[in-house]
Design a protein around this motif. Sequence first.
Motif, short mmCIF file in Angstrom:
data_model
loop_
_atom_site.label_atom_id
_atom_site.label_comp_id
_atom_site.label_asym_id
_atom_site.label_seq_id
_atom_site.Cartn_x
_atom_site.Cartn_y
_atom_site.Cartn_z
N ARG B 182 0.87 -1.17 0.00
CA ARG B 182 0.00 0.00 0.00
C ARG B 182 0.91 1.22 0.00
NH1 ARG B 182 -3.26 -1.14 3.95
NH2 ARG B 182 -1.86 -0.22 5.48
N GLU B 184 1.44 5.22 -0.18
CA GLU B 184 0.72 6.47 0.09
C GLU B 184 1.17 7.52 -0.91
OE1 GLU B 184 0.84 7.42 4.33
OE2 GLU B 184 1.33 5.29 4.67
N SER B 185 0.24 7.91 -1.79
CA SER B 185 0.65 8.73 -2.93
C SER B 185 1.29 10.05 -2.50
CB SER B 185 -0.52 8.95 -3.89
OG SER B 185 -1.59 9.52 -3.22
N TYR B 233 -1.79 -1.37 -3.89
CA TYR B 233 -2.75 -0.28 -3.81
C TYR B 233 -2.05 1.06 -3.63
CZ TYR B 233 -6.31 -3.82 -3.39
OH TYR B 233 -7.15 -4.89 -3.63
N SER B 235 -2.85 4.66 -1.99
CA SER B 235 -3.85 5.29 -1.14
C SER B 235 -3.68 6.80 -1.11
CB SER B 235 -3.82 4.68 0.26
OG SER B 235 -2.67 5.08 0.93
N GLY B 236 -4.79 7.47 -1.37
CA GLY B 236 -4.82 8.93 -1.34
C GLY B 236 -5.41 9.38 -0.02
N ARG B 238 -8.41 10.16 0.81
CA ARG B 238 -9.70 9.57 1.18
C ARG B 238 -9.97 8.22 0.52
NH1 ARG B 238 -13.05 14.98 0.18
NH2 ARG B 238 -11.85 16.25 1.64
N THR B 239 -9.27 7.98 -0.59
CA THR B 239 -9.59 6.76 -1.34
C THR B 239 -8.38 5.87 -1.46
OG1 THR B 239 -9.00 7.88 -3.36
CG2 THR B 239 -11.32 7.91 -2.76
N GLU B 240 -8.64 4.64 -1.81
CA GLU B 240 -7.57 3.71 -2.08
C GLU B 240 -7.94 3.00 -3.38
OE1 GLU B 240 -5.41 1.71 1.22
OE2 GLU B 240 -6.42 -0.06 0.42
N ARG B 241 -6.99 2.94 -4.33
CA ARG B 241 -7.31 2.27 -5.59
C ARG B 241 -6.16 1.34 -5.98
NH1 ARG B 241 -4.52 4.15 -10.00
NH2 ARG B 241 -3.50 6.16 -9.80
#
Lengths: 252, 252
Positions: B182, B184-185, B233, B235-236, B238-241
């Motif tokens: 994961r 974190e962008s 993934y 993760s921004g 609020r979202t995770e893509r």
Amino acid sequence: LLTLDMLHQTTDFPAGTTPYTIGWRSVAVSLSDIAAMGGTPLAVLLGLSVPEADVAFADEVLSGAQDCCTAAGGELAGGDLDSSQELFLSSCALGECPSPVLRKGAQPGELVCITGPLGTTAQALHLMEGGHTEEANRLLRFAPRTAEGQRIAEIASSMIDISDGLAHSLHLLAESSNVGFRVESKRVQWVPGLRAPAWDYGEDFELLYTVPERLHNPKLGTAIGQVTKEGVYLSGPRTERPLPDRGYSHGR
Amino acid sequence: LLTLDMLHQTTDFPAGTTPYTIGWRSVAVSLSDIAAMGGTPLAVLLGLSVPEADVAFADEVLSGAQDCCTAAGGELAGGDLDSSQELFLSSCALGECPSPVLRKGAQPGELVCITGPLGTTAQALHLMEGGHTEEANRLLRFAPRTAEGQRIAEIASSMIDISDGLAHSLHLLAESSNVGFRVESKRVQWVPGLRAPAWDYGEDFELLYTVPERLHNPKLGTAIGQVTKEGVYLSGPRTERPLPDRGYSHGR
């Protein structure tokens, strides 16, 4: 020992060469360099750039590369795959050697020997032109002389492979060792059926080496002449003439 | 450690790349592979096939190759010179390493880190297109992270370079280690001035590695996320893509 060679379609592989032979030969060129110093091959890497990412072609190439390693030593340990307009290969071999035999070290009075006949590749090209594709490919898949090279290293004072042709290889040894050679033409053997013997036929991989006469072992090569103080000469039954430093040029 | 890479004009060197940069970069690609396992470079060989045997061009290429070795380690010990229609290079690096770091070894709960910003090569290509040739060439001559790699090797559980782009490199580590990530962008840094950041920008040579949190050293890289059990993934706030396994394709 670490060596790198590049090969490409136009120069190195005449029409009719199979992908299997291409793979074999690409690896063989590098293993022959290891052999020429008396080394034991450890690992081989093959870089392969094929037109239009032809996977079946690449598989055949890798199969030939693998079988050459099985025959001559070294593990085909990896490489690089790419695509390009022209077929391009790159092979790298890593070897080890307690005391490598160099081009330098020949002494006047020693014998100069060779592990086999001349003209194998020239004969293969001739057969290829004549449509005898299968036999030509078979000839092109020489086994690099790694086993012989390791035994020769125990007795030789200098060594090289004859990939640049006999004439140029003699001149390279002569220059590095600061000596000369007198080769007796009748002692040089040629591949059976060769139409037009020439001293500058190249792309062969026999080993050319010098050895003190008392250490010479006929099982490890034929003595074709002597190390002299200077000049590279070819002596016939009555005459002696200089052997010019003419290197093999591709596509001859 | 032994690695081989092939590069050629069409795919690897946009118009405007100087021969000096070409030589630098060809060697850098292989030294970056050594760096990515935590190795110390020993020797580099460069194969160079140039159109019409252009000697001045070849000299510049060798000069760049030499300077990259001076910057990142390894002795430029030889190679092969050939001529061909398209410019082709092959570089081979030999390195040593007491305990190489592999792609396999990451554990869920660890941090995933990177040694520098993304997009250096993409930015260089952008500058090249805009006619800023000199600055573009300078950016293309990254120094492979061999020194960092050796220090990271003491703490990392898995490592890779990001030559195939961050996205694909994460997927390669994930597959080899049987884990997920994961990222974190907001933690990922981009080269200043980059016009359009993209996760699949490739041909960069920062090191991507995993490390237990207690061993993490910010001087050796920025933590950009965590190792998870599965899936890759992004993760921004609020979202995770999912970050798709999109490899870098040349000439993007």
